[in-house]
Design a protein around this motif. Structure first.
Motif, short mmCIF file in Angstrom:
data_model
loop_
_atom_site.label_atom_id
_atom_site.label_comp_id
_atom_site.label_asym_id
_atom_site.label_seq_id
_atom_site.Cartn_x
_atom_site.Cartn_y
_atom_site.Cartn_z
N LEU A 64 6.94 -73.42 49.62
CA LEU A 64 8.42 -73.57 50.11
C LEU A 64 8.78 -75.16 50.25
O LEU A 64 9.87 -75.44 49.75
CB LEU A 64 8.87 -72.80 51.32
CG LEU A 64 8.39 -71.54 51.36
CD1 LEU A 64 8.76 -70.97 52.74
CD2 LEU A 64 8.95 -70.63 50.29
N ARG A 65 7.66 -75.83 50.71
CA ARG A 65 7.98 -77.41 50.86
C ARG A 65 8.37 -77.91 49.29
O ARG A 65 9.41 -78.74 49.24
CB ARG A 65 6.97 -78.17 51.55
CG ARG A 65 7.32 -79.57 51.62
CD ARG A 65 5.72 -80.18 52.22
NE ARG A 65 5.01 -80.41 51.00
CZ ARG A 65 3.86 -79.81 51.13
NH1 ARG A 65 3.24 -79.17 52.12
NH2 ARG A 65 2.86 -80.19 50.19
N THR A 66 7.08 -77.55 48.45
CA THR A 66 7.43 -78.19 47.03
C THR A 66 8.80 -77.79 46.50
O THR A 66 9.32 -78.57 45.90
CB THR A 66 6.18 -77.63 46.19
OG1 THR A 66 5.22 -78.02 47.09
CG2 THR A 66 6.26 -78.14 44.87
N HIS A 67 9.13 -76.33 46.66
CA HIS A 67 10.56 -75.67 46.07
C HIS A 67 11.57 -76.66 46.55
O HIS A 67 12.52 -77.22 45.76
CB HIS A 67 10.53 -74.59 46.38
CG HIS A 67 11.92 -73.98 45.91
ND1 HIS A 67 11.90 -73.60 44.54
CD2 HIS A 67 12.81 -73.51 46.58
CE1 HIS A 67 13.34 -72.99 44.57
NE2 HIS A 67 13.95 -73.08 45.71
N LEU A 68 11.62 -76.76 47.86
CA LEU A 68 12.66 -77.25 48.63
C LEU A 68 12.85 -78.85 48.10
O LEU A 68 13.90 -79.40 48.30
CB LEU A 68 12.83 -77.04 49.69
CG LEU A 68 13.10 -75.78 50.36
CD1 LEU A 68 12.80 -75.60 51.72
CD2 LEU A 68 14.46 -75.21 49.91
N ALA A 69 11.72 -79.41 48.17
CA ALA A 69 11.64 -80.88 47.61
C ALA A 69 12.32 -81.05 46.07
O ALA A 69 13.24 -82.07 46.10
CB ALA A 69 10.50 -81.51 47.50
N GLU A 70 11.92 -80.23 45.24
CA GLU A 70 12.88 -80.12 43.94
C GLU A 70 14.42 -79.81 44.13
O GLU A 70 15.01 -80.43 43.52
CB GLU A 70 12.25 -79.06 43.01
CG GLU A 70 10.74 -79.65 42.60
CD GLU A 70 9.87 -78.32 42.08
OE1 GLU A 70 10.65 -77.21 41.99
OE2 GLU A 70 8.95 -78.61 41.43
N VAL A 71 14.63 -78.98 45.04
CA VAL A 71 16.12 -78.74 45.56
C VAL A 71 17.11 -79.81 45.79
O VAL A 71 17.86 -80.29 45.45
CB VAL A 71 16.41 -77.46 46.52
CG1 VAL A 71 17.64 -77.41 46.96
CG2 VAL A 71 15.71 -76.21 45.70
N SER A 72 16.04 -80.43 46.86
CA SER A 72 16.94 -81.74 47.34
C SER A 72 16.88 -82.97 46.18
O SER A 72 18.02 -83.70 46.09
CB SER A 72 16.08 -82.52 48.50
OG SER A 72 16.84 -83.42 49.07
N GLN A 73 15.90 -83.26 45.63
CA GLN A 73 15.70 -84.21 44.26
C GLN A 73 16.91 -83.91 43.25
O GLN A 73 17.69 -84.90 42.89
CB GLN A 73 14.50 -83.98 43.85
CG GLN A 73 13.41 -84.64 44.63
CD GLN A 73 11.85 -84.54 44.11
OE1 GLN A 73 11.88 -83.70 43.36
NE2 GLN A 73 10.95 -85.09 44.80
N ALA A 74 17.24 -82.73 43.07
CA ALA A 74 18.26 -82.46 41.98
C ALA A 74 19.77 -82.68 42.67
O ALA A 74 20.52 -83.14 41.97
CB ALA A 74 18.20 -80.82 41.83
N ALA A 75 19.65 -82.34 44.02
CA ALA A 75 21.20 -82.73 44.64
C ALA A 75 21.15 -84.33 44.62
O ALA A 75 22.46 -84.66 44.21
CB ALA A 75 20.97 -81.92 46.10
N ARG A 76 20.16 -85.09 44.97
CA ARG A 76 20.36 -86.50 44.83
C ARG A 76 20.57 -87.07 43.63
O ARG A 76 21.43 -87.84 43.35
CB ARG A 76 19.09 -87.02 45.51
CG ARG A 76 19.06 -88.56 45.62
CD ARG A 76 18.13 -89.09 46.54
NE ARG A 76 16.64 -88.72 45.75
CZ ARG A 76 15.66 -88.49 46.59
NH1 ARG A 76 15.77 -87.72 47.58
NH2 ARG A 76 14.41 -88.24 45.72
N ALA A 97 20.74 -77.50 48.79
CA ALA A 97 21.26 -77.75 47.27
C ALA A 97 22.72 -78.59 47.35
O ALA A 97 22.72 -78.89 45.90
CB ALA A 97 21.29 -76.29 46.75
N GLY A 98 23.55 -78.18 48.25
CA GLY A 98 24.80 -78.86 48.15
C GLY A 98 24.68 -80.48 48.33
O GLY A 98 25.76 -81.09 48.38
N GLY A 99 23.53 -80.89 48.79
CA GLY A 99 23.69 -82.28 49.09
C GLY A 99 24.26 -82.73 50.34
O GLY A 99 24.53 -83.68 50.71
N LEU A 100 24.33 -81.62 51.42
CA LEU A 100 24.95 -81.72 52.62
C LEU A 100 24.12 -82.19 53.56
O LEU A 100 24.55 -82.55 54.70
CB LEU A 100 25.91 -80.47 53.11
CG LEU A 100 26.97 -80.19 51.97
CD1 LEU A 100 27.57 -78.76 52.42
CD2 LEU A 100 27.83 -81.17 52.15
N VAL A 101 22.81 -82.16 53.29
CA VAL A 101 21.81 -82.38 54.58
C VAL A 101 20.72 -83.07 53.94
O VAL A 101 20.49 -83.11 52.50
CB VAL A 101 21.22 -81.23 55.23
CG1 VAL A 101 22.38 -80.39 56.08
CG2 VAL A 101 20.85 -80.13 54.12
#
Length: 305
Positions: A180-192, A164-168
């Motif tokens: 969980l993959r779908t959720h975490l994809a959205e988390v990463s896209q939001a950070a980007r 979520a912090g865009g650190l990885v």
């Protein structure tokens, strides 16, 4: 999907061997479980047993890939790599961590050599590490309990917080449940989208190719770490451009050209289907959350119970 709860201590330094201790990074940390026997019962996704001893076992944080602080005597951009590592340790509760000047990946001192925490895991990877989500402190559940892992619990993990912090970068293996993959994809896209953490410096991605004339160039760039881990041995083999990168990947479908599932196309493929290289230019052609990586297959005649 249910995960196994393991209570224990995260460990970053051996008091009796201070210069031979763990080397924590942004997605891997040593863990000493209270009940080591539980680790032996976990699914072996690639047929390999856990590499556990009296000092513990490494945990590979599921769903994320941090810039490399050290890989085959190389590293990625250290500002981003160290930021992920430092935040991982802070989230687990470690404070005042310092490193040896001549061994910058080994902990010289810290307020705590080890600290209580827990892991939710669903198996062991090809390198004998636990695949899991890491958390600070002791949970309410019993050691070895089955825990249903939902998006809210994932968000509370070290993994989810770093993403979520865009650190990885995201790195989604087939061991990660689809919800969980779908959720975490959205988390990463939001950070980007917020240009958080490493994202403003990201290159060799669908937004543009990177120019890499050699290893020195690669070490200073922010790129998907799995791509970096492929180009290091490629360049070490004497290649001076990426005209032969596709063929080099295809020559080893286990150690180089991982099997993937392309979510946008609903097709099976390999890593060569998501990379493009020519001359000194190289890039990932789709975002890393848009495909699933298959675990390494078990060696012949090795059961994967």
């Amino acid at each position: 999907m249910t995960y196994t709860l393991l209570r224990g201590n995260f460990v970053i330094r051996y008091a009796d061997l201070p210069r031979q201790g763990p080397e924590p990074d942004g997605d891997t940390v040593k863990f000493l479980p209270d009940s080591p026997a539980l680790v032996e019962t976990l699914p072996r996704r690639s047929g390999h047993p856990p590499k556990i001893n009296r000092r513990g076992v490494s945990v590979r944080l599921e769903a994320i890939d941090a810039l490399e602080t050290h890989f085959e005597e190389t590293h990625q951009q250290l500002a981003g790599a160290d930021a992920a590592r430092d935040e991982l340790l802070r989230l687990l509760g470690f404070t005042n961590v310092s490193y040896w000047e001549d061994q910058p990946n080994k902990v010289k001192s810290a307020d705590q050599d080890s600290i209580r925490g827990h892991v939710l895991t669903n198996g062991v990877d090809a390198n004998g590490r636990l695949i899991g989500f890491a958390y600070a402190g002791d949970p309410s559940g019993a050691d070895g309990a089955s825990v249903f892992l939902d998006p809210a619990l994932v968000d509370a993990s070290v993994n989810g917080t770093l993403l979520a912090g865009g650190l990885v970068y995201p790195a989604f293996y087939a061991t990660l449940p689809a919800e969980l993959r779908t959720h975490l994809a959205e988390v990463s896209q939001a950070a980007r989208g917020k240009a958080a953490g490493i994202w403003p410096g990201s290159t060799a991605d669908p937004n543009g190719a990177a120019t890499v004339t050699g290893l020195v160039d690669a070490e200073g760039l922010v790129m998907w770490p799995k791509l970096f881990r492929r180009i290091v041995p490629y360049l070490a083999a004497g290649f001076t451009d990426f005209d032969g990168f596709d063929a080099w990947l295809r020559a080893d479908p286990v150690n180089r050209d991982d099997e993937v599932f392309l979510l946008t196309r609903l097709e099976h493929g390999n890593l060569h289907d998501v990379f493009k290289g020519a001359g000194q230019r190289l890039q990932l052609t789709v975002w890393p959350e848009e495909f699933i990586i298959a675990p390494d297959p078990p060696p012949p005649a090795v059961p994967s119970h």
